[in-house]
Design an enzyme around this catalytic site. Structure first.
Site, PDB file in Angstrom:
ATOM      1  CG  ASN A 103      -1.989  -1.073   1.156  1.00 45.93           C
ATOM      2  OD1 ASN A 103      -2.404  -1.486   0.078  1.00 45.93           O
ATOM      3  ND2 ASN A 103      -2.422  -1.553   2.312  1.00 45.93           N
TER       4      ASN A 103
ATOM      5  CG  HIS B  72      -3.653  -7.630   5.010  1.00 42.78           C
ATOM      6  ND1 HIS B  72      -4.611  -8.180   4.181  1.00 42.78           N
ATOM      7  CD2 HIS B  72      -3.493  -6.354   4.575  1.00 42.78           C
ATOM      8  CE1 HIS B  72      -4.996  -7.279   3.297  1.00 42.78           C
ATOM      9  NE2 HIS B  72      -4.327  -6.162   3.516  1.00 42.78           N
TER      10      HIS B  72
ATOM     11  CE1 TYR C 168      -2.698  -5.592  -0.301  1.00 41.89           C
ATOM     12  CE2 TYR C 168      -3.270  -7.900   0.042  1.00 41.89           C
ATOM     13  CZ  TYR C 168      -3.641  -6.567  -0.006  1.00 41.89           C
ATOM     14  OH  TYR C 168      -4.945  -6.216   0.230  1.00 41.89           O
TER      15      TYR C 168
END
Length: 794
Positions: free
Chosen positions: A205, A255, A264
């Site tokens: 992210n 996560h 990811y």
């Protein structure tokens, strides 16, 4: 809000009053500068280069792109609440905002690419600009507040698609429009997201945030934003010892507790590739030396999980449930092969921002993977964008690039409870879990039945069975019978245990040790919402994996099973199943209890040996399922696949259950029968709840998993440990790890004459040699790493 316009009036006004509205301006007045150069670089990356648009491969893709853009253009119907009727801005999750921007990007690509039928179409350009303004006026602006749950769409999905479109259509947009769009991005992606490396501003992210910031700075000619995108990457670079990020052993977590290298992690490395390529040799070039950690990750973290084009599902989290979306037409829209090629495209792109030596090595890796992937040839991957296809095909067609062969060896990823094992013609991957990692990840209605995927699932592939987990495996397999697992048959609800990695076991013993060639792994198993407990071990050798289970107990009032294998035979497979030389039925629905079975083979797959004989159950089944069964956004198209399942039935509420078998990937009946007849090849030294151990004299290998203190044959440990010894003539090696990652030290004794220690890790203290070897090992780093010692044998 402006009153809604009909589509005809909306687009007509856009085309007819272009100069008044500023939608198709004259070229900007400012002189060309570095921002323009970087914007041109990004445009080239978006569009690709070096391909012939008349080449049938690219001509068909370009035509499809044009058709998709024309469809979006025709269905555009602006109203107060949407740009397209099926994409209302108010829908939960904000996806329609991102979806609308993505459609405009598709239209912009068709405008910019050659051979689409819409190349340079002025009317299309006006429609795109008007569409951008519609979204901006109604929802993506500095006055609108999106719900916090829409953060990904507001801060990543929408601005990425918007900025790409701005780059492609830059010369048809006014300075006022560009400024407004950039201000909206600043409104949603605030400086606060860069203030600390925490929350959702970590890992992949954070890289996405930096990609948005850097490109927003380039498009809006704002040096501070470009610098923010560059500098915001620095917290991503260092190795971590807990939580999200890359670990020194090659692990990658997102996560907090999900092994996510293939999803990811792939997003992260691909995002970095774009930013590295954008800023290389510019005023904002990335000079942080930590950047090298990310470059090293290609071979340390990603390559170990790519096998002949397969990106192993065990490190893809809930992405494995995305095989076919409700709107997709490609039957393998998100298979392990598609994800693999997506990662390869990111690696090729990353090479443009790396050194020449790295770029050459990576091209060799990619070429080898592509050449060996018969299941999904690059040219058949309909989901790959044209630019990536051009870059990948250039590597494949480059005669100067030498393809790299698959390696042999073993890797333990203690940071995420994973292991991989490679031999010349097959590969295996093991997925475990502990208090550090989750049973599975459920979230956004994805991976609803992944309950047991980390309960010792053992994936394996031959070079000729690359579609084993690709061909509608996940929607059709029995989720209680995943290969290698031990599970309770207790019925679980979809998404049982909670969202985003919430369910995890209380046990800490998961991991193992390796000398880089062979390896041993073990796991103190627990059941999800179950009383199941037990011990499992895997010993990874030259042509086989020895699998042991012990101390298996449960009080759920349900059956407990250990799954030897559950092979996907495709839509109509009738692979020959042979037990102790006798061919069994190939009819779907056949089942049998095989009492005293010593060995078995599944034609074209491999062999299984049950030392001393065992009672196992076998079943041929046809199972139907839909992707929507396991993923809320999945296709409702039904699939049917045939399976051959082989398992140990421990009965209802067992106590002290166990098993032992040898898996021989690729072995035929001759090799399997020979291994079964060679009763001296393997000695099971222990298979209890306290110790699991094997000895293979022909390989000079002994390995023990200590779940506590004790002695097994010549090895003694004063605490939980995974220990492996190898002997080769007068040289011996001893490898030790503490899979619990809790204690600060271990004392290990090898009761075997040792004349000298010739090499050791700094963490090892030699207490004595001679008639035995006594060692004290510093495990205070608590990272589950292997400590290796080399000795001269007495």
């Amino acid at each position: 809000m402006p009153s809604p316009l009909s589509r005809r009036r909306f687009l007509g006004a856009a085309a007819g009053s272009a100069l008044t509205l500023g939608l198709v301006p004259a070229p900007p007045a400012f002189a060309a500068d570095e921002y323009d150069s970087l914007r041109g670089r990004w445009r080239a990356l978006l569009l690709g280069s070096g391909f012939d648009p008349a080449d049938p491969l690219f001509a068909s893709r370009l035509s499809e792109l044009g058709a998709a853009a024309a469809g979006h253009r025709a269905s555009m119907a602006p109203s107060s609440g949407s740009l397209w009727p099926d994409q209302p801005y108010s829908s939960v999750g904000g996806d329609p905002v991102t979806g609308s921007y993505s459609r405009l990007k598709t239209m912009a690509l068709a405008y910019s690419q050659p051979g689409t039928g819409l190349t340079g179409d002025a009317g299309l350009a006006a429609d795109i600009a008007a569409g951008l303004d519609h979204i901006h006026e109604r929802v993506y602006n500095t006055s609108f507040t999106m719900p916090s749950s829409w953060w990904w769409n507001a801060e990543i999905g929408s601005p990425q698609a918007l900025l790409d479109t701005c780059v492609l259509m830059y010369d048809t947009l006014s300075a006022t429009q560009i400024a407004g769009y950039c201000a909206a991005i600043d409104h949603f992606l605030t400086d606060a997201e860069f203030a600390s490396y925490s929350g959702h501003s970590t890992g992949a992210n954070r890289v996405d945030f930096c990609r948005v910031a850097a490109l927003r700075g380039v498009v809006g000619k704002n040096a501070a934003k470009v610098a923010q995108g560059r500098d915001g990457l620095s917290p991503v670079f260092p190795y971590v010892t807990s939580g999200d990020g890359f670990y020194a052993d090659g692990s990658f977590i997102q996560h907090t507790r999900i092994p996510y290298t293939g999803s990811y992690g792939a997003v992260l490395i691909s995002g970095l590739a774009w930013v590295f390529a954008l800023l290389k040799n510019s005023t904002w070039d990335i000079t942080d030396p930590g950047k090298q950690v990310m470059l090293d990750a290609v071979e340390d973290s990603f390559a170990p999980f790519l096998y002949n084009g397969v990106l192993m599902d065990g490190v893809c989290g809930r992405a494995s449930s995305r095989g076919l979306s409700a709107s997709a037409t490609n039957g393998f829209a998100s298979s392990d092969h598609v994800r693999g090629q997506g990662l390869m495209a990111g690696i090729v792109m990353l090479g443009t921002g790396a050194g020449s030596a790295e770029q050459a090595r990576w091209k060799g890796l990619v070429k080898g993977w592509l050449q060996r992937d018969y299941f999904l040839p690059l040219t058949s991957n309909a989901g790959m964008d044209i630019a990536s296809l051009a870059r990948m095909k250039a590597v494949l067609d480059d005669g100067a690039v030498v393809p790299v062969a698959e390696p042999t060896g073993h890797r333990t990823f203690a940071g995420m409870d994973r292991a991989t094992h490679r031999r010349s013609a097959w590969a295996a991957s093991l997925s475990m879990c502990s208090a550090r990692t989750a049973f599975y990840e459920f979230g956004n209605q994805e991976n609803k039945r992944g309950w047991h995927t980390n309960s010792g699932m053992l994936y394996w592939w031959k070079s000729t069975t690359l579609g084993q987990f690709s061909d509608a495996f996940w929607p059709t397999v029995d989720p209680y019978r995943l290969p290698g697992t031990t599970v309770s048959r207790k019925t679980l609800a979809d998404g049982a245990g909670g969202d985003f990695g919430a369910p995890r076991p209380s046990s800490t013993w998961a991991g193992g040790t390796t000398d880089g060639t062979f390896g041993v792994s073990g796991m103190d198993i627990r059941g999800l919402q179950s009383t199941l407990a037990g011990r499992k071990s895997w010993f990874f050798l030259d042509d086989a994996i020895v699998c042991l289970g012990a101390g298996i107990g449960c009080t759920d009032g349900t059956g407990v099973e250990s799954i030897v294998d559950n092979r996907n035979l495709g839509a109509s497979g009738t692979h020959t199943f042979t037990v102790d030389g006798a061919v069994q039925s190939s009819a779907p629905g056949w089942s049998a209890t095989l009492s005293g079975a010593v060995w078995a083979t599944l034609g074209g797959m491999g062999g299984y040996v049950f030392p001393g004989g065992a009672t196992v159950k076998a079943l041929r089944s046809e199972r139907a399922g839909k992707w929507s069964d396991i993923n809320g956004g999945g296709s409702t198209t039904p699939f049917t696949r045939r399976y051959l399942t082989l398992w140990f039935d421990h009965g209802t509420d067992p106590s002290g259950g166990g098993y032992a078998y040898i898996l021989m990937p690729g072995a035929d009946t001759t090799a399997t029968a020979a291994r079964a007849a060679d009763t001296g090849w393997l000695t099971v030294l222990a298979n209890t709840g306290n110790h699991q151990a094997v000895k293979v004299p022909s390989l000079g290998c002994t390995a023990v998993n200590f779940y506590g203190t004790g002695t097994v044959e010549r090895l003694t440990s004063n605490g939980p440990a995974s220990v492996m010894t190898r002997e080769n003539g007068t040289t011996g090696t001893l490898c030790v790890a503490n899979p619990t990652q809790q204690s600060a030290g271990l004392d290990i004794t090898w009761n075997r004459p040792v004349s000298a220690v010739t090499a050791k890790d700094p963490t090892v203290t030699v207490l004595s040699t001679g008639s035995s070897l006594r060692l004290r090992i510093d495990t205070s780093a608590r990272n589950g790493a292997t400590h290796k010692i080399t000795v001269s044998l007495g």
